[in-house]
Design an enzyme around this catalytic site. Structure first.
Site, PDB file in Angstrom:
ATOM      1  N   THR A   8      -7.404   5.643   6.590  1.00  0.00           N
ATOM      2  CA  THR A   8      -7.776   5.787   5.174  1.00  0.00           C
ATOM      3  C   THR A   8      -7.573   4.487   4.406  1.00  0.00           C
ATOM      4  O   THR A   8      -7.710   4.466   3.184  1.00  0.00           O
ATOM      5  CB  THR A   8      -6.971   6.916   4.508  1.00  0.00           C
ATOM      6  OG1 THR A   8      -5.587   6.556   4.529  1.00  0.00           O
ATOM      7  CG2 THR A   8      -7.174   8.234   5.226  1.00  0.00           C
ATOM      8  N   THR A   9      -7.194   3.426   5.111  1.00  0.00           N
ATOM      9  CA  THR A   9      -7.058   2.101   4.508  1.00  0.00           C
ATOM     10  C   THR A   9      -7.955   1.137   5.290  1.00  0.00           C
ATOM     11  O   THR A   9      -8.269   1.396   6.457  1.00  0.00           O
ATOM     12  CB  THR A   9      -5.598   1.625   4.555  1.00  0.00           C
ATOM     13  OG1 THR A   9      -5.075   1.798   5.869  1.00  0.00           O
ATOM     14  CG2 THR A   9      -4.722   2.410   3.579  1.00  0.00           C
ATOM     15  N   HIS A  41       1.711   8.868   1.054  1.00  0.00           N
ATOM     16  CA  HIS A  41       0.709   8.723  -0.015  1.00  0.00           C
ATOM     17  C   HIS A  41       1.185   9.586  -1.169  1.00  0.00           C
ATOM     18  O   HIS A  41       1.586  10.735  -0.961  1.00  0.00           O
ATOM     19  CB  HIS A  41      -0.667   9.184   0.479  1.00  0.00           C
ATOM     20  CG  HIS A  41      -1.176   8.372   1.640  1.00  0.00           C
ATOM     21  ND1 HIS A  41      -1.963   7.260   1.479  1.00  0.00           N
ATOM     22  CD2 HIS A  41      -0.951   8.484   2.970  1.00  0.00           C
ATOM     23  CE1 HIS A  41      -2.224   6.734   2.671  1.00  0.00           C
ATOM     24  NE2 HIS A  41      -1.617   7.462   3.606  1.00  0.00           N
ATOM     25  N   HIS A  53       4.410   6.789   7.039  1.00  0.00           N
ATOM     26  CA  HIS A  53       4.290   6.282   5.664  1.00  0.00           C
ATOM     27  C   HIS A  53       3.860   7.430   4.764  1.00  0.00           C
ATOM     28  O   HIS A  53       3.653   8.548   5.244  1.00  0.00           O
ATOM     29  CB  HIS A  53       3.293   5.110   5.605  1.00  0.00           C
ATOM     30  CG  HIS A  53       1.918   5.519   6.021  1.00  0.00           C
ATOM     31  ND1 HIS A  53       1.467   5.439   7.309  1.00  0.00           N
ATOM     32  CD2 HIS A  53       0.894   6.078   5.319  1.00  0.00           C
ATOM     33  CE1 HIS A  53       0.234   5.909   7.389  1.00  0.00           C
ATOM     34  NE2 HIS A  53      -0.136   6.309   6.181  1.00  0.00           N
ATOM     35  N   HIS A  55       2.266  10.664   6.593  1.00  0.00           N
ATOM     36  CA  HIS A  55       1.479  10.384   7.802  1.00  0.00           C
ATOM     37  C   HIS A  55       2.388   9.854   8.900  1.00  0.00           C
ATOM     38  O   HIS A  55       3.104   8.866   8.680  1.00  0.00           O
ATOM     39  CB  HIS A  55       0.372   9.367   7.502  1.00  0.00           C
ATOM     40  CG  HIS A  55      -0.752   9.967   6.729  1.00  0.00           C
ATOM     41  ND1 HIS A  55      -1.667   9.216   6.029  1.00  0.00           N
ATOM     42  CD2 HIS A  55      -1.106  11.275   6.566  1.00  0.00           C
ATOM     43  CE1 HIS A  55      -2.538  10.037   5.464  1.00  0.00           C
ATOM     44  NE2 HIS A  55      -2.218  11.289   5.767  1.00  0.00           N
ATOM     45  N   HIS A 102       0.827  -1.214   0.000  1.00  0.00           N
ATOM     46  CA  HIS A 102       0.000   0.000   0.000  1.00  0.00           C
ATOM     47  C   HIS A 102       0.856   1.256   0.000  1.00  0.00           C
ATOM     48  O   HIS A 102       0.424   2.316  -0.407  1.00  0.00           O
ATOM     49  CB  HIS A 102      -0.828   0.096   1.291  1.00  0.00           C
ATOM     50  CG  HIS A 102      -1.908  -0.892   1.418  1.00  0.00           C
ATOM     51  ND1 HIS A 102      -2.876  -1.041   0.472  1.00  0.00           N
ATOM     52  CD2 HIS A 102      -2.201  -1.778   2.398  1.00  0.00           C
ATOM     53  CE1 HIS A 102      -3.718  -1.983   0.859  1.00  0.00           C
ATOM     54  NE2 HIS A 102      -3.320  -2.448   2.027  1.00  0.00           N
TER      55      HIS A 102
END
Ligand code: 1SD
Ligand code: ZN
Length: 269
Positions: A211-212, A100, A98, A123, A66
């Site tokens: 958000t996952t 995005h 992590h 994040h 992801h």
């Protein structure tokens, strides 16, 4: 082939919709942040502790299909970096970080600010000290379990302040192109470097979700209003990562969710 349990990617530039693997509550994330629609508050500042202390090595960065995920170890004095103040309902310890991102033709932040999507959103995931005996996954069952800090990055051609910590991380992305691969980050890191020197006294805050999948409604979000500039040639390295199906791991941001009747707070400069 069976679909991955981790959810299927939808490479649409509007962001991922997790096709039924997410909760469909009224407090989902990300959202469109707007300075004119938010409640202006002169709240307390966020207080950062141990953020400038060197972290124990090694920091391990993994391609989990992801994102590029970095587990944050305690500092060399044995404590974790932690935060409180702002609109946070408690004290929260840093666990992981992590990213995005988008693709060569799209930007990839999760939140938008005044209709602007940024190139990358960092994040930094924190867990409430109240749940120190629980894992992050267990803490995500509580409304006040987690706090995530969001830092926006803008890809630019020339940069005055180089953010060497982040560039060091981005330079190691080619070592985790394959799904499941990990690398030890070389160099000395502190949690501070993940904040990219943005003004941490200027932010948006609201109650939302991961958000996952499963998108648990357990997150007090703090998204800083000021973006940091990073060289495009370093940000491009994200686009070469691959997911579990050896497809490009790009546009790993979730679609914008309804705000419903949630208060969104805005702390101006
Ligand atoms: O996507 C991340 C996920 O990888 C994990 O870190 C989770 C916390 O357990 O947080 C979500 S997010 O909501 O910070 N994007
Ligand atoms: Zn995230």
């Amino acid at each position: 082939a069976a679909e991955q349990a981790s959810g299927s990617y939808n490479y649409d530039q509007q962001g991922k919709d997790w096709e039924g693997t997410c909760q469909d509550g009224l407090q989902q994330s990300p959202i469109a942040l707007s300075s004119s629609q938010a409640i202006v508050t002169n709240s307390r500042r966020i207080a950062f502790y141990n953020y400038d202390e060197p972290l124990q090595s090694p920091l391990v960065m993994t391609n989990n299909g992801h994102t590029a995920n970095i587990v944050l170890p305690p500092t060399r004095n044995g404590q974790r970096p932690y935060i409180n103040g702002g609109l946070l309902p408690g004290t929260f310890e840093a666990q992981s970080a992590h990213f995005h991102w988008g693709s060569s033709s799209s930007k990839g932040s999760e939140h938008t600010i005044n209709d602007n999507r940024y190139d990358v959103e960092i994040h930094i995931v924190h867990k409430n000290l109240r749940y120190s005996d629980k894992t992050v996954a267990e803490a995500s069952e509580y409304w006040d379990g987690l706090a995530v800090l969001g830092v926006m990055l803008k890809a630019v051609n020339r940069v005055l302040s180089p953010h060497l910590g982040l560039i060091g991380i981005f330079n190691q992305l080619p070592q985790i192109v394959q799904y499941g691969s990990s690398t030890n980050l070389t160099g000395r890191y502190s949690a501070q470097q993940l904040l990219a020197s943005v003004n941490t006294n200027h932010f948006y805050s609201y109650n939302g979700s991961l958000t996952t999948p499963d998108c648990a409604e357990s997150v007090t979000w703090t998204v800083f209003g000021e973006a940091a500039n990073l060289p495009r040639r370093h940000i491009m390295k994200f686009w070469d990562l691959q997911d579990s199906r050896e497809q490009p791991l790009v546009n790993n941001y979730r679609a914008i969710q309804d705000i419903n009747d949630r208060p969104v707070y805005y702390i101006p400069k």
